[in-house]
Design a protein around this motif. Structure first.
Motif, PDB file in Angstrom:
ATOM      1  N   ILE A  73      -8.931  -5.416 -20.576  1.00  0.00           N
ATOM      2  CA  ILE A  73      -8.691  -4.328 -19.628  1.00  0.00           C
ATOM      3  C   ILE A  73      -9.967  -4.016 -18.850  1.00  0.00           C
ATOM      4  CG2 ILE A  73      -8.103  -1.880 -19.443  1.00  0.00           C
ATOM      5  CD1 ILE A  73      -6.328  -2.268 -21.919  1.00  0.00           C
ATOM      6  N   GLY A  74     -11.104  -4.014 -19.543  1.00  0.00           N
ATOM      7  CA  GLY A  74     -12.375  -3.755 -18.880  1.00  0.00           C
ATOM      8  C   GLY A  74     -12.698  -4.791 -17.822  1.00  0.00           C
ATOM      9  N   VAL A  75     -12.479  -6.054 -18.152  1.00  0.00           N
ATOM     10  CA  VAL A  75     -12.760  -7.123 -17.187  1.00  0.00           C
ATOM     11  C   VAL A  75     -11.826  -7.014 -15.986  1.00  0.00           C
ATOM     12  CG1 VAL A  75     -12.684  -9.620 -16.844  1.00  0.00           C
ATOM     13  CG2 VAL A  75     -13.732  -8.689 -18.896  1.00  0.00           C
ATOM     14  N   LEU A  76     -10.553  -6.732 -16.235  1.00  0.00           N
ATOM     15  CA  LEU A  76      -9.606  -6.602 -15.123  1.00  0.00           C
ATOM     16  C   LEU A  76      -9.960  -5.413 -14.223  1.00  0.00           C
ATOM     17  CD1 LEU A  76      -6.220  -7.402 -16.880  1.00  0.00           C
ATOM     18  CD2 LEU A  76      -7.457  -8.820 -15.247  1.00  0.00           C
ATOM     19  N   LEU A  77     -10.376  -4.301 -14.829  1.00  0.00           N
ATOM     20  CA  LEU A  77     -10.775  -3.149 -14.019  1.00  0.00           C
ATOM     21  C   LEU A  77     -12.020  -3.443 -13.199  1.00  0.00           C
ATOM     22  CD1 LEU A  77     -10.091  -0.166 -16.420  1.00  0.00           C
ATOM     23  CD2 LEU A  77      -9.110  -0.502 -14.164  1.00  0.00           C
ATOM     24  N   ILE A  78     -12.946  -4.191 -13.744  1.00  0.00           N
ATOM     25  CA  ILE A  78     -14.144  -4.550 -12.980  1.00  0.00           C
ATOM     26  C   ILE A  78     -13.771  -5.435 -11.800  1.00  0.00           C
ATOM     27  CG2 ILE A  78     -16.296  -5.875 -13.093  1.00  0.00           C
ATOM     28  CD1 ILE A  78     -16.645  -4.750 -15.938  1.00  0.00           C
ATOM     29  N   ILE A  79     -12.878  -6.370 -12.014  1.00  0.00           N
ATOM     30  CA  ILE A  79     -12.425  -7.244 -10.921  1.00  0.00           C
ATOM     31  C   ILE A  79     -11.721  -6.430  -9.843  1.00  0.00           C
ATOM     32  CG2 ILE A  79     -10.835  -9.116 -10.324  1.00  0.00           C
ATOM     33  CD1 ILE A  79     -11.514 -10.326 -13.084  1.00  0.00           C
ATOM     34  N   VAL A  80     -10.835  -5.519 -10.255  1.00  0.00           N
ATOM     35  CA  VAL A  80     -10.128  -4.669  -9.287  1.00  0.00           C
ATOM     36  C   VAL A  80     -11.119  -3.781  -8.535  1.00  0.00           C
ATOM     37  CG1 VAL A  80      -8.510  -2.723  -9.112  1.00  0.00           C
ATOM     38  CG2 VAL A  80      -7.921  -4.709 -10.485  1.00  0.00           C
ATOM     39  N   GLY A  81     -12.139  -3.293  -9.232  1.00  0.00           N
ATOM     40  CA  GLY A  81     -13.152  -2.473  -8.583  1.00  0.00           C
ATOM     41  C   GLY A  81     -13.928  -3.226  -7.528  1.00  0.00           C
ATOM     42  N   VAL A  82     -14.314  -4.442  -7.832  1.00  0.00           N
ATOM     43  CA  VAL A  82     -15.053  -5.250  -6.851  1.00  0.00           C
ATOM     44  C   VAL A  82     -14.182  -5.558  -5.643  1.00  0.00           C
ATOM     45  CG1 VAL A  82     -16.141  -7.497  -6.481  1.00  0.00           C
ATOM     46  CG2 VAL A  82     -16.638  -6.203  -8.551  1.00  0.00           C
ATOM     47  N   VAL A  83     -12.920  -5.881  -5.878  1.00  0.00           N
ATOM     48  CA  VAL A  83     -12.003  -6.154  -4.764  1.00  0.00           C
ATOM     49  C   VAL A  83     -11.777  -4.889  -3.938  1.00  0.00           C
ATOM     50  CG1 VAL A  83      -9.618  -6.794  -4.207  1.00  0.00           C
ATOM     51  CG2 VAL A  83     -10.884  -8.099  -5.899  1.00  0.00           C
ATOM     52  N   GLY A  84     -11.673  -3.747  -4.600  1.00  0.00           N
ATOM     53  CA  GLY A  84     -11.493  -2.487  -3.882  1.00  0.00           C
ATOM     54  C   GLY A  84     -12.692  -2.127  -3.029  1.00  0.00           C
TER      55      GLY A  84
END
Length: 53
Positions: free
Chosen positions: A4-15
């Motif tokens: 979940i942490g890795v996915l949130l970091i990826i979504v954050g960078v894309v955002g």
């Protein structure tokens, strides 16, 4: 929790990237969403490390 942490970091960078590409109010809201997702992902990664101990 680590996934979940890795996915949130990826979504954050894309955002954050989407916020730089957008104009006006939408760009600001994309940046705020990306930053909050990035911080949440970092928090999940820290919590996963502490739970492992």
């Amino acid at each position: 929790m680590r996934i979940i942490g890795v996915l949130l970091i990826i979504v954050g960078v894309v955002g954050i990237w989407a916020g730089t590409q957008a104009f006006g109010d939408i760009g600001i809201s994309c940046m705020i969403g990306g930053i909050s997702a990035l911080l949440s992902g970092i928090g999940f990664m820290i919590a996963a490390g502490k739970m492992k101990k």
